[in-house]
Design an enzyme around this catalytic site. Structure first.
Site, PDB file in Angstrom:
ATOM      1  N   ASP A  37       0.833  -1.195   0.000  1.00 44.38           N
ATOM      2  CA  ASP A  37       0.000   0.000   0.000  1.00 44.38           C
ATOM      3  C   ASP A  37       0.870   1.247   0.000  1.00 44.38           C
ATOM      4  O   ASP A  37       1.821   1.361   0.775  1.00 44.38           O
ATOM      5  CB  ASP A  37      -0.912  -0.018   1.242  1.00 44.38           C
ATOM      6  N   HIS A  38       0.543   2.187  -0.879  1.00 45.65           N
ATOM      7  CA  HIS A  38       1.241   3.472  -0.969  1.00 45.65           C
ATOM      8  C   HIS A  38       2.754   3.312  -1.120  1.00 45.65           C
ATOM      9  O   HIS A  38       3.534   3.973  -0.422  1.00 45.65           O
ATOM     10  CB  HIS A  38       0.925   4.349   0.239  1.00 45.65           C
ATOM     11  N   GLU A  92      -2.933   5.956  -7.839  1.00 43.19           N
ATOM     12  CA  GLU A  92      -3.833   6.972  -7.300  1.00 43.19           C
ATOM     13  C   GLU A  92      -3.820   8.220  -8.162  1.00 43.19           C
ATOM     14  O   GLU A  92      -2.777   8.663  -8.629  1.00 43.19           O
ATOM     15  CB  GLU A  92      -3.418   7.331  -5.868  1.00 43.19           C
ATOM     16  N   HIS A 112      -9.843   4.716  -0.664  1.00 40.47           N
ATOM     17  CA  HIS A 112      -8.920   4.897   0.452  1.00 40.47           C
ATOM     18  C   HIS A 112      -9.626   5.727   1.518  1.00 40.47           C
ATOM     19  O   HIS A 112     -10.577   6.446   1.241  1.00 40.47           O
ATOM     20  CB  HIS A 112      -7.651   5.604  -0.015  1.00 40.47           C
ATOM     21  N   GLY A 113      -9.168   5.614   2.763  1.00 35.51           N
ATOM     22  CA  GLY A 113      -9.892   6.273   3.841  1.00 35.51           C
ATOM     23  C   GLY A 113     -11.255   5.640   4.020  1.00 35.51           C
ATOM     24  O   GLY A 113     -12.263   6.315   4.227  1.00 35.51           O
ATOM     25  N   GLY A 114     -11.286   4.306   3.943  1.00 33.28           N
ATOM     26  CA  GLY A 114     -12.561   3.602   3.937  1.00 33.28           C
ATOM     27  C   GLY A 114     -13.139   3.293   5.303  1.00 33.28           C
ATOM     28  O   GLY A 114     -14.254   2.786   5.388  1.00 33.28           O
ATOM     29  N   ASN A 127     -10.107   0.208   1.420  1.00 37.46           N
ATOM     30  CA  ASN A 127      -9.009   0.185   2.380  1.00 37.46           C
ATOM     31  C   ASN A 127      -9.543   0.498   3.770  1.00 37.46           C
ATOM     32  O   ASN A 127     -10.235   1.500   3.972  1.00 37.46           O
ATOM     33  CB  ASN A 127      -7.935   1.209   1.997  1.00 37.46           C
TER      34      ASN A 127
END
Length: 295
Positions: free
Chosen positions: A81-82, A133, A216-218, A238
């Site tokens: 991730d990221h 992203e 994201h920021g889920g 996520n």
């Protein structure tokens, strides 16, 4: 069973549900997520974010996640991730990760495209899926992964950071990524105010790119918001901050109620609490699908 992100999202696409990507920076978090998936018989994505390498380095945790996936009774994608660079991506792929995210969203558009194309070429050659992203997912400032300066207030005018559907179409066509992390109003970390999600934008992004959309920021959304997002094309969610907080609160409560405690007691308490929170999320992400019974 270890599978790629493209494989694991294909069923979610055909049956209109989402798969949870649970960041697992500790062994307890990873075990909690796997146990939850196996109990509910659902596919799962185990993630390790580069920002969490200071908790457990990739070299230590990465092989453990891959081993857990291979031994699991359900389909499991192990996901970086990221990731910030091709070199980090290569390390993850060498360890057996079946999916990687390259995050070049902070670069100019053309630099983002160039960087992502390089990662896609390398990853696809090794049969590994790629997420990238476009736009910026901001942070609440509480437990988040990243922050856009001056934009931490959830009600601030931050639409300039949101993903443009037509640019997203060009981005996907030029990079050939397998999934797109799009910005439409969610934030990393704990929500300090009710989120204002742009579902029309999300729907337009999905229609234009013809690929699964990643949220994201889920963590921390309402069940209604999750279902709306899934119906607009979100296939990967996520999830980390609220599960991690559930583990911390359980540990705090255990300490307050017991005098004679040992560290290993705390790890088990945290794992069990994280698992219950993850199971709750998994049930919502299923979106009424038969996957809970059929996998």
């Amino acid at each position: 069973m270890l599978v790629t992100l493209k494989e694991i999202l294909s069923k979610a696409e055909t049956q209109n549900f989402a798969i949870g990507a649970f960041n697992s920076p500790t062994l307890e978090a990873a075990r909690a997520a796997i146990e939850a998936a196996e109990e509910l018989k659902v596919p799962i994505i185990l993630s390790h974010a580069e920002v969490h390498f200071e908790i457990l380095p990739l070299e230590i945790l990465g092989p453990l996640l891959v081993d857990l996936a291979r031994k699991a009774s359900v389909p499991v994608t192990v996901h970086l991730d990221h990731g910030s660079s091709l070199s980090v991506v290569k390390k993850a792929i060498e360890m057996g990760f079946s999916s990687v995210m390259i995050d070049a969203s902070h670069m100019s558009y053309e630099e983002n495209v160039k960087t992502v194309k390089e990662v896609v070429e390398y990853a696809h050659y090794h049969n590994v899926s790629v997420e990238a992203e476009l736009g910026v997912i901001t942070s609440s400032g509480i437990g988040g992964e990243e922050t856009v300066e001056g934009q931490q207030d959830l009600n601030s005018d931050i639409t300039d950071y949101y993903t443009d559907p037509m640019i997203a179409k060009d981005f996907v066509e030029r990079t050939q990524i397998d999934a797109l992390a799009a910005s439409f109003g969610t934030v990393h970390g704990i929500y300090v105010k009710k989120p204002n999600l742009d579902f029309e934008r999300l729907k337009a992004i999905y229609e234009q790119i013809g690929r699964p959309v990643v949220m994201h920021g889920g963590s921390g959304l309402s069940e209604t918001d999750y279902i709306k997002a899934i119906n607009c094309g979100v296939r990967k969610i996520n999830y980390y901050s609220y599960a991690a907080r559930a583990g911390a609160h359980a540990v705090k409560d255990f300490i307050n109620k017991n005098e004679n405690i040992f560290y290993h007691d705390l790890t088990m308490v945290a794992k069990d609490a994280i698992k219950e929170d993850v199971k709750r999320a998994m049930r919502i992400f299923s979106n009424g699908s038969t996957q809970l019974q059929s996998n």
